[in-house]
Design a protein around this motif. Structure first.
Motif, short mmCIF file in Angstrom:
data_model
loop_
_atom_site.label_atom_id
_atom_site.label_comp_id
_atom_site.label_asym_id
_atom_site.label_seq_id
_atom_site.Cartn_x
_atom_site.Cartn_y
_atom_site.Cartn_z
N ALA A 161 -1.21 2.68 0.41
CA ALA A 161 -0.84 1.45 -0.34
C ALA A 161 -0.50 0.20 0.51
CB ALA A 161 0.78 1.68 -0.90
N HIS A 162 -0.15 -0.87 0.21
CA HIS A 162 0.00 -2.11 0.75
C HIS A 162 1.30 -2.67 0.90
CE1 HIS A 162 -4.34 -1.65 0.24
NE2 HIS A 162 -4.49 -1.95 1.54
N PHE A 163 1.74 -3.36 1.70
CA PHE A 163 3.07 -4.26 1.69
C PHE A 163 2.42 -5.76 1.90
CE2 PHE A 163 6.39 -6.25 3.82
CZ PHE A 163 7.60 -6.17 3.11
N MET A 164 3.00 -6.72 1.14
CA MET A 164 2.63 -7.98 1.53
C MET A 164 3.87 -8.72 1.74
SD MET A 164 0.43 -10.88 -0.41
CE MET A 164 0.45 -12.75 -0.01
N CYS A 165 3.95 -9.35 2.80
CA CYS A 165 5.09 -10.28 3.19
C CYS A 165 5.43 -11.60 2.58
CB CYS A 165 5.34 -10.46 4.68
SG CYS A 165 6.72 -11.24 5.20
N ASN A 166 6.18 -11.81 1.76
CA ASN A 166 6.21 -13.02 0.88
C ASN A 166 6.84 -14.29 1.79
OD1 ASN A 166 8.28 -11.12 -1.52
ND2 ASN A 166 5.79 -12.03 -1.76
N SER A 167 6.85 -14.02 3.13
CA SER A 167 7.25 -15.02 4.14
C SER A 167 5.83 -15.58 4.93
CB SER A 167 8.24 -14.67 5.03
OG SER A 167 8.49 -15.64 6.06
N CYS A 168 5.37 -14.29 5.37
CA CYS A 168 4.35 -14.92 6.44
C CYS A 168 2.84 -14.59 5.72
CB CYS A 168 4.19 -14.04 7.62
SG CYS A 168 4.02 -12.23 7.53
N GLY A 169 2.96 -14.05 4.51
CA GLY A 169 1.61 -13.68 3.86
C GLY A 169 0.84 -12.40 4.24
N LYS A 170 1.17 -11.77 5.53
CA LYS A 170 0.43 -10.77 5.99
C LYS A 170 0.44 -9.61 5.20
CE LYS A 170 1.15 -11.08 10.55
NZ LYS A 170 1.75 -10.74 11.97
N ASP B 249 -0.73 -2.25 6.12
CA ASP B 249 -1.35 -0.72 5.18
C ASP B 249 -0.17 -0.08 5.44
OD1 ASP B 249 -3.86 -0.89 4.66
OD2 ASP B 249 -4.48 -1.02 6.86
N LEU B 250 0.01 0.90 4.40
CA LEU B 250 1.13 2.11 4.54
C LEU B 250 0.51 3.35 4.10
CD1 LEU B 250 3.65 0.24 2.01
CD2 LEU B 250 3.54 0.23 4.51
N PHE B 251 0.25 4.10 5.18
CA PHE B 251 -0.48 5.43 5.04
C PHE B 251 0.22 6.39 5.04
CE2 PHE B 251 -3.52 2.57 7.62
CZ PHE B 251 -4.77 2.85 6.79
N SER B 252 1.80 6.24 5.19
CA SER B 252 2.54 7.44 5.24
C SER B 252 3.40 8.00 3.97
CB SER B 252 3.57 7.20 6.44
OG SER B 252 4.22 6.09 6.26
N ASP C 195 -9.40 7.21 -19.03
CA ASP C 195 -10.02 7.44 -17.87
C ASP C 195 -9.83 6.42 -16.80
OD1 ASP C 195 -11.29 9.45 -19.32
OD2 ASP C 195 -13.13 8.57 -19.28
N ILE C 196 -8.89 7.15 -15.78
CA ILE C 196 -8.46 6.35 -14.87
C ILE C 196 -9.59 6.29 -13.52
CG2 ILE C 196 -6.88 5.92 -12.86
CD1 ILE C 196 -4.69 6.88 -14.65
N ASN C 197 -9.88 5.06 -13.08
CA ASN C 197 -10.91 5.25 -12.15
C ASN C 197 -10.23 4.41 -10.68
OD1 ASN C 197 -11.90 2.40 -12.64
ND2 ASN C 197 -13.29 3.64 -14.01
N SER C 198 -9.00 3.85 -10.94
CA SER C 198 -8.74 3.48 -9.59
C SER C 198 -6.91 3.15 -9.51
CB SER C 198 -9.14 1.98 -9.13
OG SER C 198 -8.59 0.89 -9.89
N VAL C 199 -6.56 3.32 -8.40
CA VAL C 199 -5.16 3.18 -8.46
C VAL C 199 -4.70 2.34 -7.26
CG1 VAL C 199 -3.08 4.46 -8.05
CG2 VAL C 199 -4.95 5.73 -9.13
N GLU C 200 -3.68 1.29 -7.60
CA GLU C 200 -3.51 0.32 -6.65
C GLU C 200 -1.83 0.22 -6.74
OE1 GLU C 200 -5.35 -3.28 -6.61
OE2 GLU C 200 -4.10 -4.12 -4.94
N ILE C 201 -1.17 0.39 -5.75
CA ILE C 201 0.07 0.48 -5.29
C ILE C 201 0.37 -0.67 -4.21
CG2 ILE C 201 2.16 1.79 -4.76
CD1 ILE C 201 0.70 4.40 -5.51
N SER C 202 1.15 -1.32 -4.61
CA SER C 202 1.71 -2.68 -3.84
C SER C 202 3.16 -3.05 -3.92
CB SER C 202 0.99 -3.74 -4.52
OG SER C 202 -0.59 -3.77 -4.71
N TYR C 203 3.29 -3.29 -2.76
CA TYR C 203 5.00 -3.38 -2.55
C TYR C 203 5.00 -4.98 -2.03
CZ TYR C 203 5.70 1.45 -2.64
OH TYR C 203 5.62 2.76 -2.92
N SER C 204 6.02 -5.76 -2.11
CA SER C 204 6.11 -7.05 -1.39
C SER C 204 7.72 -7.19 -1.07
CB SER C 204 5.63 -7.98 -2.29
OG SER C 204 6.46 -8.28 -3.37
N GLY C 205 7.77 -7.91 0.12
CA GLY C 205 9.16 -8.31 0.20
C GLY C 205 9.26 -9.04 1.67
#
Lengths: 139, 139
Positions: free
Chosen positions: A90-99, A102-105, A120-130
DNA sequence: CTTTGTGCAAATTCTTTGCACCAAA
DNA sequence: TTTGGTGCAAAGAATTTGCACAAAG
């Protein structure tokens, strides 16, 4: 075997014909796991390849995404971002610096494709921000 | 109390000052759970409000998102899409017809914010894509 | 009045397209 | 050769900005 040839082989696994430009873009993505934008990739490669055009970066990344070699992330509404790591994460995007981090764990269950009637699902995207820890510590 | 006044009250809950335009946009979003784009909202409201401008739709939706009244979805790379349902749910986008479906029945665990060292998570977005049943049945 | 919202036009940004030239098989 | 790739310039699409006018308190 040098790095250039390794990337050639890597591209061929995805049925992508290698070229100097394609190899450079993939090499960049494999070396810079920062989820770069088109602009960042272009700015970084352009000095060593003066004739390189942004069109080629677009063409190349669209091809990589079509072939499944690279993920196009939607987490940043402003710009498309690319990730050569196609394993479940998954991914985490910082709303302050924009970086984008990766979240592997996380629990692997998150990436299971749910059984949806007829879909039929062919992709999954999980995103966090903060706010990331670096930005938080600036206060 | 009529619908218009209900939406007035609803907007105030999010600290949004109601206006004719803002009320119309929120009313539209609450009535059309299709995750519309700016263009779709504009095209739909414009006939009844001839002076309405697209700029106002942009202003309004940015305000709604800032105030937490509406979600801006990243699932469609082409256009921003908006959702007035701010409860925990995921989305599925069909790569063939472009429709975005709500997925309410998934495990609620999916929406838990993982504990990440030092990171403050304030939003979670879970998106699937593939082929929907309608499109599949066309073949 | 005074503050805030609206809406037009212009500007900006991101991405795609058309086409001529180049490179590799 | 012939096919496919690259890169320039132009076009297109989405969004933002500047500013004058309108609306609401």
């Amino acid at each position: 075997m040098n790095n250039y040839m390794q990337i050639h082989k890597y591209l061929k696994q995805f049925d992508i014909k290698p070229s100097v430009q394609r190899t450079a873009v993939m090499e960049y993505l494999l070396a810079h796991k920062t989820h770069p934008t088109i602009e960042e990739i272009y700015a970084s490669l352009s000095p060593q390849m003066p004739t390189l055009s942004k069109t080629t970066i677009y063409n190349t990344l669209n091809l990589f995404v079509d072939k499944g070699a690279v993920l196009q992330l939607a987490i940043d509404e402003k710009n498309a971002r690319y990730d050569a790591d196609i394993s479940d994460h998954a991914h985490f995007m910082c709303n302050s610096c924009g970086k984008v981090y990766d979240l592997f764990s996380l629990n692997k269950e998150l990436f299971k494709k749910p059984a949806l009637e007829g879909f039929d699902i062919n992709s999954v995207e999980i995103s966090y921000s903060g706010i990331c820890s670096s930005c938080k510590n600036l206060n």
